[in-house]
Enzyme design. Structure first.
Site, mmCIF file in Angstrom:
data_model
loop_
_atom_site.group_PDB
_atom_site.id
_atom_site.type_symbol
_atom_site.label_atom_id
_atom_site.label_comp_id
_atom_site.label_asym_id
_atom_site.label_seq_id
_atom_site.Cartn_x
_atom_site.Cartn_y
_atom_site.Cartn_z
ATOM 1 N N LYS A 1 0.835 -1.200 0.000
ATOM 2 C CA LYS A 1 0.000 0.000 0.000
ATOM 3 C C LYS A 1 0.868 1.247 0.000
ATOM 4 O O LYS A 1 1.759 1.389 0.838
ATOM 5 C CB LYS A 1 -0.883 0.031 1.253
ATOM 6 C CG LYS A 1 -2.183 -0.736 1.088
ATOM 7 C CD LYS A 1 -2.872 -0.847 2.412
ATOM 8 C CE LYS A 1 -4.099 -0.016 2.485
ATOM 9 N NZ LYS A 1 -4.790 -0.218 3.791
HETATM 10 C C1 E4P Z 1 -8.146 -0.257 4.227
HETATM 11 O O1 E4P Z 1 -7.379 -0.524 3.340
HETATM 12 C C2 E4P Z 1 -8.231 1.095 4.836
HETATM 13 O O2 E4P Z 1 -7.018 1.477 5.396
HETATM 14 C C3 E4P Z 1 -9.334 1.097 5.878
HETATM 15 O O3 E4P Z 1 -10.496 0.514 5.310
HETATM 16 C C4 E4P Z 1 -9.633 2.480 6.419
HETATM 17 O O4 E4P Z 1 -10.768 2.394 7.242
HETATM 18 P P1 E4P Z 1 -11.189 3.536 8.283
HETATM 19 O O5 E4P Z 1 -11.569 4.758 7.510
HETATM 20 O O6 E4P Z 1 -12.346 2.949 9.027
HETATM 21 O O7 E4P Z 1 -9.998 3.797 9.156
#
Ligand code: E4P
Length: 216
Positions: A83
């Site tokens: 990521k």
């Molecule tokens: C996943 O890849 C993301 O980092 C995650 O879904 C973010 O979620 P949040 O907005 O609930 O922190």
């Protein structure tokens, strides 16, 4: 639509995998902090449980740092996806990692233009954060719909991974739009199974079964 769990908690990953319905996993620094263990160790264990893609998030702000982190993460397991954030440096890193055959998930996507740049940079996944958009009074799913249209126009292969999912309505909307994946907290995954009429139906069938004459 594929279902990913958005967690770094091993118990949740195990329970999810046991259902046979979990296709992958996403993590981020916040989820790693919640898990309270060494991030690399957690990723290694998740990758041994989940056979599909497991996203590991870089924290460098420059492309060189992201590439270095990405290469190190990619050595943990074959199913690791890196990521990187939607920044200029993130896109440089995405292009470089992709050229080396390492899959990239471009995270923190809040507009279809950002998703267009990620796809042009060779991203394997793009992660629009629907819940965080809803939180500021926007309609997160509108961005997913726009990304779907843009990607369709140009036949981009980048998969739309709907993230920041907060409830089962997000999951259903993602599926209706035709998103490739929704990643969700374990609590939301559990909710997908539930309906009060299912529970009531089971209760009634069991009660009636008691009234069926049995052979002695
Ligand atoms: C996943 O890849 C993301 O980092 C995650 O879904 C973010 O979620 P949040 O907005 O609930 O922190």
């Amino acid at each position: 639509m594929q279902i990913f769990l958005d967690t770094a908690i091993l118990d949740e990953v195990k329970k999810g995998a046991e259902t046979g319905l979990v296709d992958g996993c996403t993590t981020n620094p916040t989820l790693a902090a919640k898990a309270g263990r060494n991030y690399n160790d957690v990723l290694k264990e998740i990758c041994s449980i989940v056979k599909g893609p497991v996203s590991a998030e870089t924290v460098s702000l420059d492309a060189d740092g992201m590439v270095k982190e990405g290469i190190a993460f990619s050595k943990i397991a074959k199913n690791i996806v890196i990521k990187v954030p939607m920044t200029v440096e993130g896109m440089k890193a995405c292009q470089r990692l992709t050229k080396q055959g390492i899959k990239v998930n471009v995270t923190l996507i809040f507009s279809a233009n950002q998703a267009l740049l990620a796809a042009k940079s060779g991203a394997f996944f793009v992660s629009p954060f629907v819940g965080r958009l809803d939180d500021i009074g926007k309609i997160g799913m509108d961005v997913v719909r726009e990304i779907k249209q843009v990607y369709g126009n140009y036949k981009f292969k980048t998969q739309i991974l709907v993230a920041s999912v907060r409830n089962p309505i997000h999951v259903l909307d993602a599926a209706k739009i035709g998103a490739d994946i929704a990643t969700m907290p374990y609590s939301v995954f559990e909710q997908l199974f539930m309906h009060t009429l299912t529970d009531a139906g089971i209760k009634k069938f069991l009660e009636d079964w008691e009234k069926v004459p049995k052979k002695r």
